[in-house]
Design a protein around this motif. Structure first.
Motif, short mmCIF file in Angstrom:
data_model
loop_
_atom_site.label_atom_id
_atom_site.label_comp_id
_atom_site.label_asym_id
_atom_site.label_seq_id
_atom_site.Cartn_x
_atom_site.Cartn_y
_atom_site.Cartn_z
N UNK A 281 0.81 -0.75 0.43
CA UNK A 281 0.23 -0.05 -0.28
C UNK A 281 0.90 1.34 -0.10
N UNK A 282 2.28 1.33 0.64
CA UNK A 282 2.48 2.64 1.37
C UNK A 282 3.85 2.45 -0.15
N UNK A 283 4.14 1.01 -0.67
CA UNK A 283 4.81 1.88 -1.60
C UNK A 283 3.80 2.95 -3.05
N UNK A 284 2.82 2.19 -3.41
CA UNK A 284 2.02 2.63 -4.43
C UNK A 284 1.89 4.15 -4.02
N UNK A 285 1.43 4.48 -2.79
CA UNK A 285 2.08 6.00 -2.71
C UNK A 285 3.12 6.54 -3.24
N UNK A 286 3.79 6.15 -3.00
CA UNK A 286 5.26 6.19 -3.27
C UNK A 286 5.22 6.13 -4.14
#
Length: 295
Positions: A281-286
């Motif tokens: 999830x956090x990588x997608x935002x990154x």
């Protein structure tokens, strides 16, 4: 032709007549050997010798132990003409049920090579190329080798992967058993992901499709939809390093494979409500910030 027939028979154990038949049909020695080993009935014609395999095992075995270890593995790689860091050795580890990196048991060695139908170094060299192609092109085989890599890479007695025990930052004692060191995980991703992308094993599929019974999309899916790009693997590494994580859980390892296969190139169709690990999830935002020029 006679020299090729002799080489074919030496590698495969096939008769001169059979060697001539394959070479007449396929002309080139490498293509004839590949066809022979891909023939379902080839194994029935040539049964690998247990005694030959044991002799090879003894050649590489640690003189003070029961297994082939690092020094023997290096010698084996030299004889096979393959770099110890070549991705194909992960497929070999899967086939021979290697219990840890650079370690091979006699049982796994003999049963694995016998299942592949080879008992000589020349035949093993040919088989390595067959495994390399299968790993690059066969999605199901890639997944099996990929998942096995996580399991076999944790040294016995350690709960995380790497030369030293590296715990996940917030993991509990139980979850540490399913965690690998970040550097080691990145090293395996760095050789596995490009290999699967280039060969088609990681060809993009629509996230709406079932991951096991999918239809191959190639570089672009329906309507020209593009998927994971090679540069995104480096983005993933950059994100992991900036995140402060010191380990990768088994859940992240396994789900990342499906993420790579199904995510669109603009990260627009990602569903945050789906059962993805929070790390992804956090990588997608990154990644979205990178695409927008904000990172």
């Amino acid at each position: 032709m006679d020299d090729k027939i002799a080489q074919f028979s030496s590698v495969t154990g096939a008769s001169t007549k059979e060697a001539r038949r394959y070479l007449t049909k396929y002309k080139r020695l490498d293509q004839a050997l590949d066809a022979y080993y891909n023939d379902p009935s080839a194994g029935a014609r040539h049964t690998a010798s247990t005694s030959k395999l044991n002799a090879l095992f003894d050649k590489y075995k640690d003189p003070d132990g029961d297994d082939i270890t690092v020094n023997g593995t290096i010698q084996m790689c030299e004889d096979l003409g393959v770099d110890p860091e070549d991705v194909v050795l992960l497929a070999v580890a899967y086939e021979l049920k290697s219990p840890a990196m650079g370690q091979w048991t006699r049982k796994g060695w003999t049963e694995g090579w016998k299942a592949l139908g080879v008992d000589t170094i020349p035949a093993m060299k040919t088989t390595l190329e067959t495994l390399r192609r299968q790993l690059a092109t066969d999605t199901d085989y890639f997944r099996r080798v990929y998942n096995y890599t996580f399991e076999f890479s944790r040294p016995p007695g350690q709960r995380s992967l790497g030369m030293f025990s590296v715990p996940c930052t917030t993991a509990t004692r139980n979850s540490l058993r399913n965690c690998v060191g970040l550097d080691m995980a990145q090293g395996f991703w760095a050789i596995l992901i490009p290999h699967g992308l280039q060969g088609g094993a990681l060809a993009h599929v629509s996230s709406a499709q079932d991951g096991d019974g999918d239809e191959r999309m190639g570089a672009a899916g329906e309507g020209g939809e593009e998927g994971w790009k090679e540069e995104y693997t480096q983005w993933w590494f950059e994100f992991l390093e900036k995140s402060g994580l010191k380990g990768v859980s088994k859940d992240v390892w396994q789900m990342f494979l499906e993420f790579v296969r199904t995510i669109d190139s603009k990260f627009e169709k990602y569903d945050p409500e789906a059962a993805w690990p929070s790390t992804i999830d956090d990588f997608v935002e990154f990644a979205r910030n990178k695409l927008a020029g904000n990172a």
